[in-house]
Design an enzyme around this catalytic site. Structure first.
Site, mmCIF file in Angstrom:
data_model
loop_
_atom_site.group_PDB
_atom_site.id
_atom_site.type_symbol
_atom_site.label_atom_id
_atom_site.label_comp_id
_atom_site.label_asym_id
_atom_site.label_seq_id
_atom_site.Cartn_x
_atom_site.Cartn_y
_atom_site.Cartn_z
ATOM 1 N N ASP A 43 -6.493 -8.360 4.302
ATOM 2 C CA ASP A 43 -5.750 -8.962 3.398
ATOM 3 C C ASP A 43 -5.151 -10.282 4.041
ATOM 4 O OD1 ASP A 43 -6.284 -7.277 1.383
ATOM 5 O OD2 ASP A 43 -4.636 -6.138 1.921
ATOM 6 N N GLY B 262 -5.964 -3.671 -7.925
ATOM 7 C CA GLY B 262 -7.126 -2.910 -7.478
ATOM 8 C C GLY B 262 -6.547 -1.293 -7.114
ATOM 9 N N SER C 21 0.766 -1.164 0.039
ATOM 10 C CA SER C 21 -0.001 0.195 0.049
ATOM 11 C C SER C 21 1.054 1.248 0.069
ATOM 12 C CB SER C 21 -0.938 0.077 1.371
ATOM 13 O OG SER C 21 -2.032 -1.128 1.279
HETATM 14 C C1 S3P Z 1 -5.792 -1.343 0.025
HETATM 15 C C2 S3P Z 1 -6.667 -1.419 0.537
HETATM 16 C C3 S3P Z 1 -7.426 -2.577 0.695
HETATM 17 C C4 S3P Z 1 -6.650 -4.012 0.615
HETATM 18 C C5 S3P Z 1 -5.686 -3.750 -0.635
HETATM 19 C C6 S3P Z 1 -5.064 -2.391 -0.431
HETATM 20 C C7 S3P Z 1 -4.857 -0.140 -0.293
HETATM 21 O O1 S3P Z 1 -8.552 -2.817 -0.041
HETATM 22 O O2 S3P Z 1 -7.409 -4.946 0.465
HETATM 23 O O3 S3P Z 1 -5.134 -5.048 -0.774
HETATM 24 O O4 S3P Z 1 -3.640 0.002 -0.475
HETATM 25 O O5 S3P Z 1 -5.573 1.023 -0.047
HETATM 26 P P1 S3P Z 1 -9.907 -1.908 0.296
HETATM 27 O O6 S3P Z 1 -9.509 -0.580 0.625
HETATM 28 O O7 S3P Z 1 -10.892 -1.853 -1.083
HETATM 29 O O8 S3P Z 1 -10.508 -2.659 1.390
#
Ligand code: S3P
Length: 460
Positions: free
Chosen positions: A346, A122, A50
């Site tokens: 996660d 994502g 992140s």
């Molecule tokens: C993340 C937020 C999480 C996490 C993803 C990384 C981020 O998702 O599951 O692996 O870096 O902001 P969500 O915010 O959609 O829950």
């Protein structure tokens, strides 16, 4: 049929072999030898995913140079880097742990001449949408791999549309590929129905270039790396923990910074569970980020009776860091639900593995978000662990896992999801016989060195 083209036999009797198949997919074969193994050693996990994404993005939007130490050199940050390079940011090759980003300045991204590809990530796609939608007079197209193209984007498209963003895509503008016509946006106060750092960060990033105050309120606190880093880069940000709200006032420019990325607690979680469930083990995982918005996994493992100690706690470049020592533990079941879920979202696949080796029935609920991650992690973990002999029942929003049944090695599949691949490999360490984790190359999304590290710590 696949032919084995490469095989490493690592020890005698062999414990792990890595086989590469003709189609470049990789199988991790774990043979649990009858005398059993233990895990010993000190481990460094790769940089936090992140924080790595955010350092690359803010570095690209800032004026001047950003030096990032400890960047995760996995596939996901590579996707972020290539998207921002295509829009004019200069990023040094992602082949050393020190990466330099020469930013282009807020509002100055160039219109890319081709489709931006977020790969499996994502975070790249959702955060980038906020940035692109607020860049006036540029047109962008964005896509991702087959997993990302079925993940819901409406959670960010809808609030961006409330800000008057123009975004088009399949299924009522909810699926990538998406097309974005950047424009001047309107500030909003968004009450997010889900606790999602990706949603929060997308809106805050859109707010950076939007006149006035853009606020996001969440139902529960999600990871706050964006807030910490935006502040450090000079954004005008107010956080109100009581109302779980964050406000950005647009228009302030960002300035390049030195970022030190701590080890990823989501990667450390595999070793925490491995160290707890494999007999006679002791591991120290050094330099792990222990930001309180991410430490739900430590609390869950503590509830399960894991022997984990935080050593050498310190603050490094605005993020709390510690070394984590874990020893073999007698685990018991627990219930994981409610506000803790976004703080360990996660880590649920590997916590499910811990539950398989815990006495009693562990219940994981309020985690429907798992169904829209890189795979449907509820369905996939339930199916794959059941193949190994575990007692797992799928719930609409989680799993019910009754521990204590011995596992038997079998043929399992990652469904190309990095966290599933690594969770199954850890489960295999305690399964009798041979487990083959198919499509294990997925681990390189967040942990390219996972297999090497596993090899190093096994004592047989
Ligand atoms: C993340 C937020 C999480 C996490 C993803 C990384 C981020 O998702 O599951 O692996 O870096 O902001 P969500 O915010 O959609 O829950």
């Amino acid at each position: 049929m696949f032919a084995v083209t490469r095989q490493f036999i690592l020890m005698s009797p062999s414990v792990i072999t890595v086989e590469t198949k003709e189609d470049v997919s990789l199988s991790l074969v774990i043979n649990q030898i009858s005398s059993g193994i233990s895990l010993q050693g000190r481990i460094l996990v790769p940089g936090d995913k992140s924080i790595s994404h955010r350092a690359l993005m803010l570095g690209a939007l800032a004026q001047g140079e950003t030096k990032i130490q400890g960047l995760l050199l996995g596939e996901d940050p590579r996707s972020t880097a290539s998207c921002f390079q295509a829009m004019g940011a200069k990023i040094s090759p992602l082949n050393s742990e020190m990466v330099t980003v020469t930013g282009i300045g807020l509002g100055n991204l160039l219109e890319p001449i081709d489709i931006l590809n977020a790969g499996n990530s994502g975070t790249t796609l959702r955060l980038m949408l906020g940035i692109l939608a607020s860049h006036p007079a540029r047109f962008f197209t964005v896509t991702g791999d087959s997993s990302l193209r079925v993940r819901p984007m409406s959670r960010v498209v809808k609030p961006l549309q409330q800000m008057e963003a123009q975004i088009w895509g399949r299924k009522d503008n909810s699926l990538a590929p998406l097309a974005i016509q950047g424009k001047v946006l309107k500030p909003i106060h968004y009450h997010s129905p889900i606790a999602s750092a990706q949603v929060k960060s997308c809106i805050l990033l859109a707010g950076l270039m939007t006149d006035g105050k853009t606020t996001v309120t969440e139902p529960a606190i999600s990871r706050d790396h964006s807030e910490r880093m935006l502040r450090a880069f000079g954004a005008d940000l107010e956080v109100d923990p009581d109302s779980k709200s964050v406000t950005v006032t647009g228009g302030k420019s960002l300035h390049g910074q030195n970022v030190i990325v701590p080890g990823d607690i989501s990667s450390a979680a595999f070793w925490l569970v491995a160290g707890a469930i494999v007999p006679n083990s002791e591991l120290v995982i050094e330099n792990v980020g222990v930001n309180p918005t991410r430490t739900g996994v430590l609390e869950a493992l503590e509830m399960m009776g894991a022997d984990i100690e935080l050593q050498n706690q310190r603050e490094v470049a605005g993020e709390p860091v510690a070394d984590l020592r874990v020893r073999t533990s007698k685990l018991k079941s627990c219930t994981i639900s409610g506000d803790i879920i976004p703080r360990l979202i996660d880590e649920i696949p590997i916590l499910a593995v811990a539950a398989v080796f815990a006495e009693g029935t562990t219940i994981i609920k309020d985690a429907e978000e798992l169904r829209v991650k890189e795979s449907d992690r509820i369905a996939v973990m339930a199916q794959q662990l059941t193949k190994m002999g575990a007692k797992v029942t799928e719930l609409p929003d989680g799993m019910e896992i009754t521990g204590g049944t011995p596992l038997t090695g079998s043929d399992v599949d990652s469904h190309t999801d990095h966290r599933i691949a690594m969770s199954l490999a850890i489960a295999a360490l305690n399964a009798k016989g041979t487990t083959t984790v198919n499509r294990a190359e997925a681990a390189s999304i967040s942990y390219p060195d996972f297999t090497n590290t596993l090899q190093k710590i096994i004592v047989s």
